[in-house]
Write a protein that holds these residues in place. Sequence first.
Motif, PDB file in Angstrom:
ATOM      1  N   TRP A 229       3.896  21.432  48.231  1.00 33.93           N
ATOM      2  CA  TRP A 229       3.800  19.979  48.102  1.00 33.93           C
ATOM      3  C   TRP A 229       4.786  19.485  47.049  1.00 33.93           C
ATOM      4  O   TRP A 229       5.006  20.149  46.037  1.00 33.93           O
ATOM      5  N   PHE A 230       5.350  18.307  47.247  1.00 36.61           N
ATOM      6  CA  PHE A 230       5.968  17.598  46.137  1.00 36.61           C
ATOM      7  C   PHE A 230       4.830  17.115  45.235  1.00 36.61           C
ATOM      8  O   PHE A 230       3.711  16.863  45.715  1.00 36.61           O
ATOM      9  N   PRO A 231       5.066  16.974  43.936  1.00 34.05           N
ATOM     10  CA  PRO A 231       3.994  16.549  43.032  1.00 34.05           C
ATOM     11  C   PRO A 231       3.380  15.199  43.381  1.00 34.05           C
ATOM     12  O   PRO A 231       2.246  14.919  42.975  1.00 34.05           O
ATOM     13  N   ASN A 232       4.109  14.362  44.152  1.00 33.94           N
ATOM     14  CA  ASN A 232       3.542  13.066  44.531  1.00 33.94           C
ATOM     15  C   ASN A 232       2.469  13.176  45.610  1.00 33.94           C
ATOM     16  O   ASN A 232       1.776  12.197  45.911  1.00 33.94           O
ATOM     17  N   GLY A 233       2.320  14.360  46.215  1.00 37.40           N
ATOM     18  CA  GLY A 233       1.301  14.563  47.224  1.00 37.40           C
ATOM     19  C   GLY A 233       1.574  13.887  48.550  1.00 37.40           C
ATOM     20  O   GLY A 233       0.729  13.902  49.446  1.00 37.40           O
ATOM     21  N   LYS A 234       2.776  13.327  48.715  1.00 39.17           N
ATOM     22  CA  LYS A 234       3.111  12.598  49.935  1.00 39.17           C
ATOM     23  C   LYS A 234       4.192  13.290  50.763  1.00 39.17           C
ATOM     24  O   LYS A 234       4.486  12.868  51.877  1.00 39.17           O
ATOM     25  N   GLU A 235       4.786  14.352  50.198  1.00 43.63           N
ATOM     26  CA  GLU A 235       5.895  15.034  50.865  1.00 43.63           C
ATOM     27  C   GLU A 235       5.774  16.545  50.665  1.00 43.63           C
ATOM     28  O   GLU A 235       5.046  17.010  49.781  1.00 43.63           O
ATOM     29  N   PHE A 236       6.544  17.264  51.490  1.00 42.72           N
ATOM     30  CA  PHE A 236       6.635  18.715  51.355  1.00 42.72           C
ATOM     31  C   PHE A 236       8.082  19.112  51.082  1.00 42.72           C
ATOM     32  O   PHE A 236       9.025  18.468  51.574  1.00 42.72           O
ATOM     33  N   ILE A 237       8.241  20.193  50.306  1.00 43.89           N
ATOM     34  CA  ILE A 237       9.520  20.895  50.241  1.00 43.89           C
ATOM     35  C   ILE A 237       9.352  22.131  51.111  1.00 43.89           C
ATOM     36  O   ILE A 237       8.374  22.868  50.982  1.00 43.89           O
ATOM     37  N   VAL A 238      10.288  22.339  52.036  1.00 36.63           N
ATOM     38  CA  VAL A 238      10.134  23.350  53.076  1.00 36.63           C
ATOM     39  C   VAL A 238      11.402  24.187  53.175  1.00 36.63           C
ATOM     40  O   VAL A 238      12.516  23.652  53.171  1.00 36.63           O
ATOM     41  N   ALA A 239      11.230  25.504  53.257  1.00 37.43           N
ATOM     42  CA  ALA A 239      12.362  26.406  53.488  1.00 37.43           C
ATOM     43  C   ALA A 239      12.270  26.977  54.891  1.00 37.43           C
ATOM     44  O   ALA A 239      11.177  27.181  55.429  1.00 37.43           O
ATOM     45  N   SER A 240      13.427  27.221  55.478  1.00 34.96           N
ATOM     46  CA  SER A 240      13.509  27.857  56.787  1.00 34.96           C
ATOM     47  C   SER A 240      14.380  29.102  56.632  1.00 34.96           C
ATOM     48  O   SER A 240      15.466  29.037  56.059  1.00 34.96           O
ATOM     49  N   GLN A 241      13.900  30.215  57.133  1.00 34.91           N
ATOM     50  CA  GLN A 241      14.589  31.482  56.907  1.00 34.91           C
ATOM     51  C   GLN A 241      15.993  31.496  57.492  1.00 34.91           C
ATOM     52  O   GLN A 241      16.260  30.895  58.532  1.00 34.91           O
ATOM     53  N   SER A 242      16.888  32.198  56.801  1.00 32.80           N
ATOM     54  CA  SER A 242      18.260  32.367  57.272  1.00 32.80           C
ATOM     55  C   SER A 242      18.277  33.094  58.611  1.00 32.80           C
ATOM     56  O   SER A 242      17.361  33.856  58.937  1.00 32.80           O
ATOM     57  N   LYS A 243      19.338  32.868  59.385  1.00 29.48           N
ATOM     58  CA  LYS A 243      19.486  33.545  60.679  1.00 29.48           C
ATOM     59  C   LYS A 243      20.625  34.556  60.619  1.00 29.48           C
ATOM     60  O   LYS A 243      21.661  34.315  59.988  1.00 29.48           O
ATOM     61  N   LEU A 244      20.402  35.685  61.280  1.00 30.12           N
ATOM     62  CA  LEU A 244      21.421  36.730  61.311  1.00 30.12           C
ATOM     63  C   LEU A 244      22.410  36.454  62.437  1.00 30.12           C
ATOM     64  O   LEU A 244      22.036  36.318  63.599  1.00 30.12           O
TER      65      LEU A 244
END
Length: 405
Positions: free
Chosen positions: A143-158
Amino acid sequence: MLFRIFMLFILLSFVTPTIASAESPLTAAFIRDHQLWIKKGDKEIQLTKNRYVDNPKWSYDGRFIGYIDSDDKGEKSDLFIYDTKVKENYQPYVRVVTSDFKWSPINNQLAYNDQGILNITKIKNGRPEGFENVSLGVSSFDWFPNGKEFIVASQSKLRPTGWGPIPIYRMPISANMNKDKITPFYTIRTSEPDLFGIDADYFKWSSDAKWVSFLLIPTASWSMDSNTLCVLSSKGKHFQSIGKMLGFVDWIKWAPLANQLAFISGEGRFFVENKKMMIADIPTFKQKKEYTPKGFVDLDVEWFSQNLVIVARAKENKEWKEGAVPTMFTSLNSINIRTGEQKQISFPKKNEFDEDPQVVRSYLSLVRRKSEGFQGDVWVREGISGQEHLWIKNVDSAPVFYEQK
């Protein structure tokens, strides 16, 4: 002789309660014999039976405890919630399979990653029930600290040319699979060997929410020996790699009131050497400072106050080369990062060791284990130099404290 026995009895009546048990104004969830328990003050309550509980987490207001019901073979990972008001274990949906879930920082919503699909629970009659899809292609999130958004990672591709970059996104909790609502936040362009990784995980925000730390994680075997600690500004504009370390999320701690990051640095999967507590000022315009004396290793870290850091410290064991990995007999030490003064503050007996320091308000807790046992005991003291007392016996892992917001 009778007089001596009488006086000894009186002496023990004064000493024993202080050492053995005392009431603490603390609340914690903990696991004993794979079951979920709660302790509030001096009262213990068992919350589950016939489960295999892992990873308990408190909701925002302390009404709910989320946990994973798994098994000893690792073939099951079901999300459950315990409602302390209704005194009931339930699932927010018919079945939720996940190992990565996080409570909102502002309410009792729960987000979880179900095989790459990020979901968020609805609220029904004050309880998290049902769910809505947020996004596909998610490897890790917070979560972002504001509780209204997400920080999201997507795995690298080979690709034929090697591993590609790692994209990080910012998305509202109401994205509902709409790609137009999802915006690129930062792209990590990796390179071997200095900044190599295929994923980013274990996001942690600084106290002022201006920076987020995370680990850049390489391929599986490599990650057992080395990961890269990184920080990223809250606007996604400034990125810095901080140092190499193992993949233990509790080895990364932000200071309570400043943009200082304490962490256990050092490569190599064995704890016998090369594990040093360091502090980096963020952004890192100057050299990181190392606090572990020569001949020792630090194997956990916690901030007690803005200038006082607690570490679990043991002597190095460079003589060990093969065979059973030796137990590192850690004790807690305090470090004043302003004056440089260091001193031992816990004193486990022979064949015991102290680990998992946690600070809750003015209280310091630790888990004391024996070298031959699986379970440990939770000891608590008020302040650095207060009298420690036994608070919880026979825990499988460190307790999870609830701190009222």
